[in-house]
Design an enzyme around this catalytic site. Sequence first.
Site, short mmCIF file in Angstrom:
data_model
loop_
_atom_site.label_atom_id
_atom_site.label_comp_id
_atom_site.label_asym_id
_atom_site.label_seq_id
_atom_site.Cartn_x
_atom_site.Cartn_y
_atom_site.Cartn_z
N GLU A 276 5.62 9.80 1.28
CA GLU A 276 6.82 10.38 1.88
C GLU A 276 6.46 11.41 2.96
OE1 GLU A 276 9.78 10.97 -1.09
OE2 GLU A 276 11.09 12.13 0.21
N GLU A 279 5.74 9.41 5.91
CA GLU A 279 7.02 8.90 6.42
C GLU A 279 7.77 9.99 7.19
OE1 GLU A 279 9.76 7.98 3.24
OE2 GLU A 279 10.87 6.51 4.44
N CYS A 296 14.07 10.09 -4.82
CA CYS A 296 13.47 10.00 -6.15
C CYS A 296 14.49 10.19 -7.26
CB CYS A 296 12.29 10.95 -6.31
SG CYS A 296 12.57 12.59 -5.71
N SER A 316 14.66 8.12 2.04
CA SER A 316 13.26 7.73 2.12
C SER A 316 13.12 6.32 1.54
CB SER A 316 12.43 8.71 1.29
OG SER A 316 11.17 8.15 1.01
N LYS A 355 17.53 7.23 -14.88
CA LYS A 355 16.27 6.48 -14.73
C LYS A 355 16.33 5.16 -15.49
CE LYS A 355 13.84 9.34 -12.16
NZ LYS A 355 13.26 8.93 -10.89
N GLU A 358 17.93 3.01 -12.98
CA GLU A 358 16.97 2.78 -11.89
C GLU A 358 15.92 1.75 -12.30
OE1 GLU A 358 13.96 5.83 -11.09
OE2 GLU A 358 14.50 5.77 -8.98
N GLU A 363 15.77 -3.63 -6.75
CA GLU A 363 15.02 -3.00 -5.64
C GLU A 363 13.70 -2.42 -6.12
OE1 GLU A 363 18.18 -2.37 -6.37
OE2 GLU A 363 19.43 -2.23 -4.57
N CYS A 501 15.45 18.06 -12.37
CA CYS A 501 15.27 17.24 -13.59
C CYS A 501 15.10 18.05 -14.86
CB CYS A 501 14.05 16.36 -13.43
SG CYS A 501 14.21 15.21 -12.08
FE1 HC1 Z 1 12.21 13.71 -12.18
FE2 HC1 Z 1 10.63 12.53 -10.58
S1 HC1 Z 1 10.92 14.79 -10.67
S2 HC1 Z 1 12.87 12.27 -10.52
O1 HC1 Z 1 13.55 14.50 -11.60
O2 HC1 Z 1 10.58 12.49 -8.68
O3 HC1 Z 1 13.54 11.95 -14.16
O4 HC1 Z 1 10.83 15.32 -14.24
O5 HC1 Z 1 10.00 12.03 -13.26
O6 HC1 Z 1 10.25 9.51 -10.90
O7 HC1 Z 1 7.77 13.01 -10.70
C1 HC1 Z 1 13.10 12.70 -13.49
C2 HC1 Z 1 11.46 14.75 -13.52
C3 HC1 Z 1 10.65 12.51 -12.46
C4 HC1 Z 1 10.33 10.65 -10.73
C5 HC1 Z 1 8.81 12.77 -10.66
FE1 SF4 Z 2 18.33 12.99 -10.78
FE2 SF4 Z 2 19.10 14.41 -12.85
FE3 SF4 Z 2 17.77 12.16 -13.20
FE4 SF4 Z 2 16.49 14.24 -12.19
S1 SF4 Z 2 17.37 14.12 -14.21
S2 SF4 Z 2 16.38 12.16 -11.46
S3 SF4 Z 2 18.10 15.21 -10.98
S4 SF4 Z 2 19.81 12.35 -12.31
#
Ligand code: HC1
Ligand code: SF4
Length: 572
Positions: A276, A279, A296, A316, A355, A358, A363, A501
């Site tokens: 990133e 990028e 992220c 990103s 997550k 996700e 994707e 997070c």
């Molecule tokens: Fe997160 Fe991440 S910081 S998104 O908030 O970018 O869930 O902890 O794991 O993937 O590293 C969450 C936290 C995490 C990702 C990283």
């Molecule tokens: Fe996003 Fe909240 Fe998940 Fe962190 S814990 S990735 S801020 S939704």
Amino acid sequence: TVKIMIDGVETEIVKGTTVLEAARDQGINIPSLCYLQGVNHSSSCRVCVVEVGPRLIASCTLIAEDGMKIQTNTKKVRDARRTSAQLLLSDHDRECLSCSRGGNCELQSVSNSLNIREVTYTGEHSSREKDYSSPAIVRDASKCILCGRCVGACGTVQTVGAIGFAKRGFDTVISTAFGRPLAESTCVNCGQCIMACPVGALTEHENIRDVWDAIADPDQYVVVQTAPAVRVALGEEFGLPVGTRTTGKMAAALRRLGFNKVFDTVFGADLTIMEEGTELLSRLSSGQNLPLMTSCCPGWVKFMEHNFPDMLDNLSTCKSPHEMEGAMVKSYFAGKLGIDPQKITVVSIMPCTAKKFEGAREELSNKDMQDVDWVLTTRELAAMIKEAGIDFVNLKDEEFDNPLGVGSGAGTIFGATGGVSEAALRTVFELVSGQPLDTIEYTAVRGMDGIKENTVELPDGRTIRTAVVHGLGNARRLMEAMQRGEKSYDFMEVMACAGGCITGGGQPILNAADSSRLDVKALRAKAIYSEDEAQTVRKSHHNPFIKQLYAEFLGEPNSHLAHELLHTHYTA
Ligand code: HC1
Ligand code: SF4
Ligand code: SF4
């Protein structure tokens, strides 16, 4: 200040304090259910009533006024509180023995504190519908007490408004628009409704059995990775104080659960910074798709898809750190080990419910293989550790495994708001200057202000205007200001959850009283930053295993192979 009399004792309190808070400061615990500081002030449950003159008034919304005389413990008060609690209990599916919130349920503790020994009212039940449609969140109307705390979290705080009150009277329910399944609503899976819920009406979509099955399968090589934010919160599930670091115990516990390798998402975060950061520099040169927005946080990505689809090209193209980590496990690491990647299961332990969504997105796959197979929350990991009978608190610290288990301090701070920006700055500055710099900490991006703006000058004289945003309500306000042309930036870090997070929807749940008494965000953030300070490697590009990965496999950041495995694109 104002002077009030509580139960015959005169006390001086700050103007604007509620009677509930004033009483708690005096050591008088008034039970409450619907009140949640900063989220919900509806005074609908009425278990917090007090007597003021001849009237019974809900203390959570009653602002103490000079000269007010309050009684918190009369027969009238006790009877009214018990009646209100009885009404809630009568229509509640009281399956506490198999409820994930058993032992951590505010209805259970209110009922206990009011010495309710039997449920006196019985009769018809309102909706008992369960909604399993979402891969992240399960809703169970049979447990819902209609306090409205989730509605406040989703609507007022996050400005998503996926759920709200519907129908009237006895038929009242919390519902999505038109009663559609949650998966088809505007829900972004952030799980902030779960964190607000006092009972078991909202929970994560559990995958504990799936992970046990994978571990038990002799044909699967099961790799686990842990998000930065998990290590500073997991201990709370075992009675340790908020803000305790349990990184070493966590690694030890994961090994005892039977995972073949214990890796760290912090390595993936370092890799994200390499990709990133590069990028960002190329977008700054081309001037295209600025500001670069972090991708992220899957809650934020989905929020963008629903609300700002015209700006998706600003995101990103980097996959999030745990997805990058999964992709490297199933390519680079599989190759090293000589294992067919189809025989590898990747499990991510995340502070986050989004997550889970996700992890299942197309994707985030390669050649019909998901980069990550299962996502468990911090709470689910704690549940597995308990099921396995592991004495977590007394475990001896262990290390993560090599090579994908070694992360830098920069990757660690991803878990707190501002962390991604600070980690990026630590690397981008040195990439631009071409030489080592003394600066490690960029404190301007730290802290809990909802929107943090900052302009940094790079060693070559270019400037980067950054905005760090957390909480989707703040993100919406900033995006709208940008659309009106009032704001413009080069780089934006957005996390859906207030605090980042560390306060994600998969973290240990504190009850309303504890969450107003403790500054959970600040305590967990402090733990994350001290974890960073304790590392010898504090910049992502200094991580020796990251250097090795590029040398042996990926070539350069943003290389063709890196693009194929580590980048993606979201379209509305
Ligand atoms: Fe997160 Fe991440 S910081 S998104 O908030 O970018 O869930 O902890 O794991 O993937 O590293 C969450 C936290 C995490 C990702 C990283
Ligand atoms: Fe996003 Fe909240 Fe998940 Fe962190 S814990 S990735 S801020 S939704
Ligand atoms: Fe709203 Fe987030 Fe809950 Fe979805 S997960 S209903 S967006 S608070």
